[in-house]
Design a protein around this motif. Structure first.
Motif, mmCIF file in Angstrom:
data_model
loop_
_atom_site.group_PDB
_atom_site.id
_atom_site.type_symbol
_atom_site.label_atom_id
_atom_site.label_comp_id
_atom_site.label_asym_id
_atom_site.label_seq_id
_atom_site.Cartn_x
_atom_site.Cartn_y
_atom_site.Cartn_z
ATOM 1 N N GLU A 194 31.381 26.645 12.691
ATOM 2 C CA GLU A 194 32.512 27.436 12.083
ATOM 3 C C GLU A 194 33.897 27.538 13.261
ATOM 4 O O GLU A 194 33.634 28.397 13.527
ATOM 5 N N GLY A 195 34.779 26.960 12.984
ATOM 6 C CA GLY A 195 36.349 27.172 13.907
ATOM 7 C C GLY A 195 36.064 26.178 15.393
ATOM 8 O O GLY A 195 36.887 26.470 16.115
ATOM 9 N N LEU A 196 34.691 25.724 15.553
ATOM 10 C CA LEU A 196 34.786 24.720 16.619
ATOM 11 C C LEU A 196 35.094 23.385 16.291
ATOM 12 O O LEU A 196 35.537 22.464 16.418
ATOM 13 N N LEU A 197 34.085 22.633 15.056
ATOM 14 C CA LEU A 197 34.648 21.525 14.507
ATOM 15 C C LEU A 197 33.867 21.077 12.926
ATOM 16 O O LEU A 197 33.060 22.302 12.831
ATOM 17 N N SER A 198 33.853 20.204 11.698
ATOM 18 C CA SER A 198 33.427 20.322 11.222
ATOM 19 C C SER A 198 32.408 19.142 11.100
ATOM 20 O O SER A 198 32.192 18.253 12.048
ATOM 21 N N THR A 199 31.326 19.052 10.482
ATOM 22 C CA THR A 199 30.012 18.416 10.531
ATOM 23 C C THR A 199 30.315 17.789 8.467
ATOM 24 O O THR A 199 29.376 16.626 8.482
ATOM 25 N N GLU A 200 31.391 17.509 7.628
ATOM 26 C CA GLU A 200 32.103 16.762 6.697
ATOM 27 C C GLU A 200 32.014 15.305 7.544
ATOM 28 O O GLU A 200 32.788 14.645 8.815
ATOM 29 N N VAL A 201 31.075 14.506 6.846
ATOM 30 C CA VAL A 201 31.497 13.171 7.321
ATOM 31 C C VAL A 201 32.342 12.138 6.107
ATOM 32 O O VAL A 201 31.439 12.255 4.883
ATOM 33 N N VAL A 202 32.370 11.692 6.780
ATOM 34 C CA VAL A 202 33.056 10.440 5.221
ATOM 35 C C VAL A 202 32.374 9.090 6.087
ATOM 36 O O VAL A 202 32.480 8.563 6.962
ATOM 37 N N SER A 203 31.429 9.458 4.805
ATOM 38 C CA SER A 203 30.360 7.578 4.969
ATOM 39 C C SER A 203 29.978 6.842 3.420
ATOM 40 O O SER A 203 29.541 8.099 2.713
ATOM 41 N N GLU A 204 30.191 5.970 3.199
ATOM 42 C CA GLU A 204 30.038 5.263 1.383
ATOM 43 C C GLU A 204 28.489 4.824 1.679
ATOM 44 O O GLU A 204 27.571 4.325 0.834
ATOM 45 N N LYS A 205 27.805 4.781 2.773
ATOM 46 C CA LYS A 205 26.683 4.168 3.017
ATOM 47 C C LYS A 205 25.827 4.668 4.141
ATOM 48 O O LYS A 205 26.144 5.457 4.760
ATOM 49 N N GLY A 206 24.929 4.778 4.130
ATOM 50 C CA GLY A 206 23.679 5.344 4.410
ATOM 51 C C GLY A 206 22.706 6.713 5.169
ATOM 52 O O GLY A 206 23.870 7.694 3.994
ATOM 53 N N SER A 207 23.271 7.544 5.973
ATOM 54 C CA SER A 207 22.360 8.657 6.804
ATOM 55 C C SER A 207 23.714 9.228 7.380
ATOM 56 O O SER A 207 24.138 8.476 7.874
ATOM 57 N N LYS A 208 24.595 9.761 6.371
ATOM 58 C CA LYS A 208 25.545 10.480 7.097
ATOM 59 C C LYS A 208 25.189 11.688 7.464
ATOM 60 O O LYS A 208 25.971 12.205 8.804
ATOM 61 N N LEU A 209 24.120 12.222 7.655
ATOM 62 C CA LEU A 209 23.370 12.820 8.703
ATOM 63 C C LEU A 209 23.405 12.136 10.048
ATOM 64 O O LEU A 209 24.373 13.052 11.380
ATOM 65 N N ALA A 210 23.201 10.647 9.764
ATOM 66 C CA ALA A 210 22.976 9.820 11.456
ATOM 67 C C ALA A 210 24.381 9.989 11.746
ATOM 68 O O ALA A 210 24.737 9.907 12.554
ATOM 69 N N ALA A 211 25.410 9.375 10.506
ATOM 70 C CA ALA A 211 26.890 9.495 11.219
ATOM 71 C C ALA A 211 27.653 10.400 11.969
ATOM 72 O O ALA A 211 28.250 10.068 12.841
ATOM 73 N N PHE A 212 26.667 11.390 10.839
ATOM 74 C CA PHE A 212 27.929 12.847 12.202
ATOM 75 C C PHE A 212 27.069 13.218 13.304
ATOM 76 O O PHE A 212 27.671 13.081 14.323
ATOM 77 N N ALA A 213 25.802 12.661 13.238
ATOM 78 C CA ALA A 213 25.180 12.968 14.666
ATOM 79 C C ALA A 213 25.753 12.481 15.721
ATOM 80 O O ALA A 213 26.194 12.112 17.084
ATOM 81 N N ASN A 214 25.751 10.604 15.285
ATOM 82 C CA ASN A 214 26.033 9.447 16.381
ATOM 83 C C ASN A 214 27.281 10.001 16.588
ATOM 84 O O ASN A 214 27.664 9.145 18.022
ATOM 85 N N GLY A 215 28.483 10.375 15.645
ATOM 86 C CA GLY A 215 29.711 10.576 16.545
ATOM 87 C C GLY A 215 29.541 12.306 17.415
ATOM 88 O O GLY A 215 30.460 11.935 18.144
ATOM 89 N N ALA A 216 28.484 12.883 17.721
ATOM 90 C CA ALA A 216 28.397 13.978 17.944
ATOM 91 C C ALA A 216 28.210 14.089 19.440
ATOM 92 O O ALA A 216 28.266 14.487 20.525
ATOM 93 N N LEU A 217 26.594 13.382 19.573
ATOM 94 C CA LEU A 217 26.421 13.440 20.415
ATOM 95 C C LEU A 217 26.851 12.036 21.643
ATOM 96 O O LEU A 217 27.527 11.523 21.811
#
Length: 364
Positions: free
Chosen positions: A183-206
């Protein structure tokens, strides 16, 4: 399950009944064909004991010391993410259970309770696990918050330049929950219509550029000792010693990253021999019995970390469930030590186990 669980594995069935399918699959699943996930557990069954008899085992001492901190047994809590998906109290409940058992919890970078909430929940020794974010300042802020809150070591997870392919999460379209630490650093919300939203967030962050030279950067932002989690080879163990880390955790991420890597118990001895006692080696992956703990210690680990069993205990029975999981493993370890003729953790040596390689050598 009508009766109280009598072993750690029975908590998994209770967790399956308690959790939504998406969350149970997230916690229990592995990468791709899940070969390594299964092998982490099954490889223990191919290690046999060589017990000693007529030893005075009337007094058994399970205590040990990790980085100078005494714990009641060589069983620690591994970093696992998003405990509030398992129980409303999340990592705070897990931390209290670990404290009650007088052991060390490694808080995940992906915790659903803040570093500060966990620190203030109870008085205990805790480590903090970190992934390196593409924005290095975010990782630096969290490391420094952990240091201010009294965490005693940093555990760098090194085997995740990208998230492994976890097909159950893809099918379930696994959510990416808001993580309060960010909180206050970045949002973990991801807009993704398919697949794992968690993976989409992680792969954009790592940060896939993370390399051995970055250990110097991590050292520059904290005074805490650093352990590297994710080592599976002698070559990487030697590099870890050379860059000056305080310890190694032999781990394949619970079979959740690269499938068809060896079970961690099958490579532990190789890593221990490469390190040669210069830094402590801890073990992670597949522990389900006190006998497993004994085998890992006999092959050179100073302690083991448990991940999924903690989550299953938390999902089934909250803080009490986590405490019972740790206590069950500790009690089984004590019995194994007694029946093998070991009065203390220091007495558990290589001579008490026989591996597949030993059996092959005896045939030559």
């Amino acid at each position: 399950m009508a009766t109280e669980p009598v072993n750690v594995s029975e908590f998994q069935e209770l967790a399956k009944q308690a959790l939504p399918k998406m969350f149970y699959d997230f916690y229990s699943g592995g990468a791709e064909d899940q070969y390594t996930l299964r092998e982490n557990i099954e490889a223990f069954s191919r290690i046999m004991f060589q017990p000693r008899v007529l030893v005075d085992v009337s007094c058994i001492n399970l205590s040990t010391t990790i980085l100078g901190y005494k714990i009641s047994s060589p069983i620690m809590v591994a970093p696992t993410g998003m405990h509030k998906l398992a129980h409303p109290e999340g990592e705070v409940a897990t931390a209290r259970a670990a404290a009650a058992c007088k052991t060390i919890m490694v808080l995940s970078f992906s915790s659903t309770c803040t570093v500060e909430e966990v620190a203030s929940s109870c008085n205990a020794i805790r480590f903090f696990q970190v992934y390196v974010h593409r924005r290095r300042d975010i990782s630096a802020v969290l490391v420094q918050r952990a240091e201010r809150c009294g965490y005693k070591a940093i555990v760098l997870t090194a085997d995740t330049p990208r998230l492994g392919r976890r097909e159950a999460d893809i099918k379930n379209k696994m959510i990416s929950p808001q993580l309060k630490n960010f909180e206050g650093l970045l949002s973990t919300e991801v807009v993704s219509e398919k697949g794992s939203k968690l993976a989409a967030f992680a792969n954009g962050a790592l940060d896939p550029s993370l390399s051995w030279k970055d250990i110097a950067w991590l050292k520059s932002i904290t005074n805490l000792p650093i352990l590297i989690k994710g080592v599976l080879t002698a070559e990487d163990a030697v590099k870890a010693v050379e860059v000056g880390v305080a310890g190694i955790i032999v781990s394949n991420h619970g079979g959740r990253q690269l499938d068809y890597v060896p079970a961690t118990i099958s490579v532990l001895e190789e890593v221990v021999q490469a390190v040669g006692g210069r830094i402590p080696v801890l073990f992670d992956g597949g522990i389900r019995r006190g006998t497993d703990v004994f085998k890992a210690l006999a092959l050179g680990a100073q302690a083991v970390l448990i991940g999924r069993p903690v989550i299953f205990g938390l999902a089934a029975k909250g803080e009490y469930g986590v405490r019972r999981v740790i206590e069950m493993l500790r009690d089984e370890l004590e019995l194994t030590m007694t029946l093998c003729g070991c009065r203390s953790v220091k007495e558990i040596t290589r001579s008490y186990v026989q591996t597949e390689r030993d059996s092959l050598r005896s045939l030559l």
